[in-house]
Scaffold this motif. Structure first.
Motif, PDB file in Angstrom:
ATOM      1  N   THR A 276      -9.575   4.393  -3.688  1.00 45.38           N
ATOM      2  CA  THR A 276      -8.312   4.541  -4.417  1.00 45.38           C
ATOM      3  C   THR A 276      -7.138   4.215  -3.510  1.00 45.38           C
ATOM      4  OG1 THR A 276      -9.232   6.216  -5.900  1.00 45.38           O
ATOM      5  CG2 THR A 276      -6.833   6.198  -5.649  1.00 45.38           C
ATOM      6  N   LEU A 277      -7.173   4.734  -2.284  1.00 46.04           N
ATOM      7  CA  LEU A 277      -6.072   4.495  -1.351  1.00 46.04           C
ATOM      8  C   LEU A 277      -6.014   3.040  -0.893  1.00 46.04           C
ATOM      9  CD1 LEU A 277      -6.188   7.805   0.699  1.00 46.04           C
ATOM     10  CD2 LEU A 277      -4.510   7.127  -1.038  1.00 46.04           C
ATOM     11  N   ALA A 278      -7.159   2.385  -0.769  1.00 43.54           N
ATOM     12  CA  ALA A 278      -7.164   0.959  -0.416  1.00 43.54           C
ATOM     13  C   ALA A 278      -6.456   0.160  -1.507  1.00 43.54           C
ATOM     14  CB  ALA A 278      -8.589   0.468  -0.214  1.00 43.54           C
ATOM     15  N   ALA A 279      -6.699   0.521  -2.776  1.00 40.08           N
ATOM     16  CA  ALA A 279      -6.018  -0.149  -3.888  1.00 40.08           C
ATOM     17  C   ALA A 279      -4.520   0.172  -3.876  1.00 40.08           C
ATOM     18  CB  ALA A 279      -6.654   0.254  -5.213  1.00 40.08           C
ATOM     19  N   GLN A 280      -4.165   1.410  -3.548  1.00 35.88           N
ATOM     20  CA  GLN A 280      -2.750   1.772  -3.441  1.00 35.88           C
ATOM     21  C   GLN A 280      -2.077   0.983  -2.317  1.00 35.88           C
ATOM     22  OE1 GLN A 280      -2.020   5.991  -3.092  1.00 35.88           O
ATOM     23  NE2 GLN A 280      -3.217   6.484  -4.915  1.00 35.88           N
ATOM     24  N   ALA A 281      -2.762   0.855  -1.188  1.00 32.35           N
ATOM     25  CA  ALA A 281      -2.200   0.113  -0.057  1.00 32.35           C
ATOM     26  C   ALA A 281      -1.972  -1.350  -0.442  1.00 32.35           C
ATOM     27  CB  ALA A 281      -3.131   0.209   1.150  1.00 32.35           C
ATOM     28  N   LYS A 282      -2.914  -1.923  -1.148  1.00 25.43           N
ATOM     29  CA  LYS A 282      -2.769  -3.311  -1.601  1.00 25.43           C
ATOM     30  C   LYS A 282      -1.519  -3.440  -2.480  1.00 25.43           C
ATOM     31  CE  LYS A 282      -5.296  -6.929  -4.032  1.00 25.43           C
ATOM     32  NZ  LYS A 282      -6.523  -7.268  -4.746  1.00 25.43           N
ATOM     33  N   TRP A 283      -1.315  -2.484  -3.373  1.00 25.18           N
ATOM     34  CA  TRP A 283      -0.134  -2.488  -4.233  1.00 25.18           C
ATOM     35  C   TRP A 283       1.136  -2.323  -3.400  1.00 25.18           C
ATOM     36  CZ3 TRP A 283       3.940   0.694  -5.363  1.00 25.18           C
ATOM     37  CH2 TRP A 283       4.691   0.358  -6.493  1.00 25.18           C
ATOM     38  N   MET A 284       1.123  -1.393  -2.448  1.00 21.71           N
ATOM     39  CA  MET A 284       2.307  -1.162  -1.604  1.00 21.71           C
ATOM     40  C   MET A 284       2.655  -2.424  -0.802  1.00 21.71           C
ATOM     41  SD  MET A 284       3.373   2.384  -1.491  1.00 21.71           S
ATOM     42  CE  MET A 284       4.309   2.227  -0.037  1.00 21.71           C
ATOM     43  N   LEU A 285       1.640  -3.110  -0.303  1.00 15.40           N
ATOM     44  CA  LEU A 285       1.892  -4.329   0.471  1.00 15.40           C
ATOM     45  C   LEU A 285       2.437  -5.443  -0.416  1.00 15.40           C
ATOM     46  CD1 LEU A 285      -1.212  -4.179   2.812  1.00 15.40           C
ATOM     47  CD2 LEU A 285       1.187  -3.770   3.439  1.00 15.40           C
ATOM     48  N   ALA A 286       2.052  -5.463  -1.683  1.00 13.52           N
ATOM     49  CA  ALA A 286       2.571  -6.451  -2.628  1.00 13.52           C
ATOM     50  C   ALA A 286       3.982  -6.095  -3.099  1.00 13.52           C
ATOM     51  CB  ALA A 286       1.633  -6.579  -3.818  1.00 13.52           C
ATOM     52  N   ASN A 287       4.410  -4.871  -2.854  1.00 10.88           N
ATOM     53  CA  ASN A 287       5.737  -4.392  -3.253  1.00 10.88           C
ATOM     54  C   ASN A 287       6.460  -3.836  -2.029  1.00 10.88           C
ATOM     55  OD1 ASN A 287       5.787  -4.433  -6.425  1.00 10.88           O
ATOM     56  ND2 ASN A 287       3.750  -3.744  -5.830  1.00 10.88           N
ATOM     57  N   PRO A 288       6.869  -4.700  -1.122  1.00 15.90           N
ATOM     58  CA  PRO A 288       7.402  -4.236   0.169  1.00 15.90           C
ATOM     59  C   PRO A 288       8.747  -3.531   0.107  1.00 15.90           C
ATOM     60  CG  PRO A 288       7.636  -6.609  -0.034  1.00 15.90           C
ATOM     61  CD  PRO A 288       6.837  -6.156  -1.219  1.00 15.90           C
ATOM     62  N   ARG A 289       9.410  -3.518  -1.034  1.00 16.75           N
ATOM     63  CA  ARG A 289      10.727  -2.876  -1.120  1.00 16.75           C
ATOM     64  C   ARG A 289      10.650  -1.427  -1.576  1.00 16.75           C
ATOM     65  NH1 ARG A 289      14.875  -6.576  -0.431  1.00 16.75           N
ATOM     66  NH2 ARG A 289      16.315  -5.030  -1.258  1.00 16.75           N
ATOM     67  N   VAL A 290       9.457  -0.909  -1.819  1.00 16.51           N
ATOM     68  CA  VAL A 290       9.344   0.483  -2.265  1.00 16.51           C
ATOM     69  C   VAL A 290       8.825   1.365  -1.141  1.00 16.51           C
ATOM     70  CG1 VAL A 290       8.994  -0.128  -4.691  1.00 16.51           C
ATOM     71  CG2 VAL A 290       7.012   0.224  -3.215  1.00 16.51           C
ATOM     72  N   ARG A 291       9.157   2.649  -1.272  1.00 15.45           N
ATOM     73  CA  ARG A 291       8.631   3.680  -0.383  1.00 15.45           C
ATOM     74  C   ARG A 291       7.800   4.618  -1.230  1.00 15.45           C
ATOM     75  NH1 ARG A 291      12.994   6.831   2.734  1.00 15.45           N
ATOM     76  NH2 ARG A 291      13.810   7.104   0.652  1.00 15.45           N
ATOM     77  N   ALA A 292       7.051   5.476  -0.568  1.00 17.16           N
ATOM     78  CA  ALA A 292       6.270   6.470  -1.297  1.00 17.16           C
ATOM     79  C   ALA A 292       6.380   7.812  -0.595  1.00 17.16           C
ATOM     80  CB  ALA A 292       4.804   6.047  -1.388  1.00 17.16           C
ATOM     81  N   SER A 293       6.428   8.840  -1.418  1.00 15.16           N
ATOM     82  CA  SER A 293       6.350  10.204  -0.927  1.00 15.16           C
ATOM     83  C   SER A 293       4.916  10.651  -1.164  1.00 15.16           C
ATOM     84  CB  SER A 293       7.326  11.094  -1.695  1.00 15.16           C
ATOM     85  OG  SER A 293       7.165  12.442  -1.303  1.00 15.16           O
ATOM     86  N   ILE A 294       4.205  10.979  -0.101  1.00 15.07           N
ATOM     87  CA  ILE A 294       2.830  11.451  -0.218  1.00 15.07           C
ATOM     88  C   ILE A 294       2.902  12.966  -0.300  1.00 15.07           C
ATOM     89  CG2 ILE A 294       0.520  11.408   0.768  1.00 15.07           C
ATOM     90  CD1 ILE A 294       1.730   8.609   0.122  1.00 15.07           C
ATOM     91  N   GLU A 295       2.514  13.508  -1.459  1.00 19.82           N
ATOM     92  CA  GLU A 295       2.667  14.933  -1.725  1.00 19.82           C
ATOM     93  C   GLU A 295       1.313  15.626  -1.722  1.00 19.82           C
ATOM     94  OE1 GLU A 295       4.933  15.086  -5.365  1.00 19.82           O
ATOM     95  OE2 GLU A 295       6.716  14.310  -4.347  1.00 19.82           O
ATOM     96  N   GLY A 296       1.135  16.542  -0.765  1.00 18.95           N
ATOM     97  CA  GLY A 296      -0.112  17.290  -0.640  1.00 18.95           C
ATOM     98  C   GLY A 296      -0.049  18.597  -1.416  1.00 18.95           C
ATOM     99  N   HIS A 297      -1.151  18.930  -2.089  1.00 19.07           N
ATOM    100  CA  HIS A 297      -1.230  20.135  -2.924  1.00 19.07           C
ATOM    101  C   HIS A 297      -2.507  20.910  -2.615  1.00 19.07           C
ATOM    102  CE1 HIS A 297       1.995  18.713  -5.660  1.00 19.07           C
ATOM    103  NE2 HIS A 297       1.519  17.516  -5.369  1.00 19.07           N
TER     104      HIS A 297
END
Length: 172
Positions: free
Chosen positions: A84-105
């Protein structure tokens, strides 16, 4: 003359009183750390973040999920979470202008302090995996909510399993 001497002494005393506290030596000053700005000029650690619902929906559509789950008292990523995270990373790399808040629960069991620490470990593990996939660290913020923001209510394994998670939230 005596009056002018008294005034001079008083003036000198007032002047010296203002100099009584020296600035601490450089070794005692708190260290400053420059935090790099992202491509939008925002700085990691900004207090106010703006969620981007359309981009969040795109992340979920293309990566399959914005959430990874953990076992009880665990913060290691299993193979499904890594995929899942590999797919998220691929998306993040394709969208270099966004940031993400990683929220732990965490689930409701345990003390507030324990769950805040566990949520942070989960968020850090998630962030570290995204970074290992090429996402720049400066684009990822880490937040722990501990047990404060459950997604499922209830005091059973089904609810607890849904609450043991890390969520990637797209932000500006």
């Amino acid at each position: 003359m005596r009056k002018s001497l008294t005034l001079g002494v008083a003036l000198l005393a007032l002047t010296l009183a203002g100099c009584g506290r020296k600035a601490p030596p450089a070794a005692e000053l708190p260290p400053t750390t420059e935090v790099p700005a992202d491509v939008n000029g925002a700085v990691a650690g900004d207090v106010e973040l703006t969620e981007l619902p359309a981009m969040q929906a795109d992340l979920i559509a293309k990566a399959g999920s914005d959430t990874v789950y953990f076992g009880t008292d665990e913060y290691q990523l299993d193979p499904q979470s890594q995929a899942t995270l590999a797919a998220q990373a691929k998306w993040m790399l394709a969208n270099p202008r966004v940031r993400a808040s990683i929220e732990g629960h965490a689930d409701e069991r345990g003390t507030r302090e324990y769950n805040m620490a566990l949520g942070e470990k989960r968020a850090n593990a998630t962030r570290d995996y995204l970074v290992s996939q090429g996402v720049p660290t400066a684009r990822l913020l880490v937040t722990s909510w501990g047990k404060e923001r459950p997604v499922a209510t209830g005091s059973d394994e089904s609810a607890w399993a849904q609450n043991r998670r890390a969520v990637t939230v797209v932000v500006r």
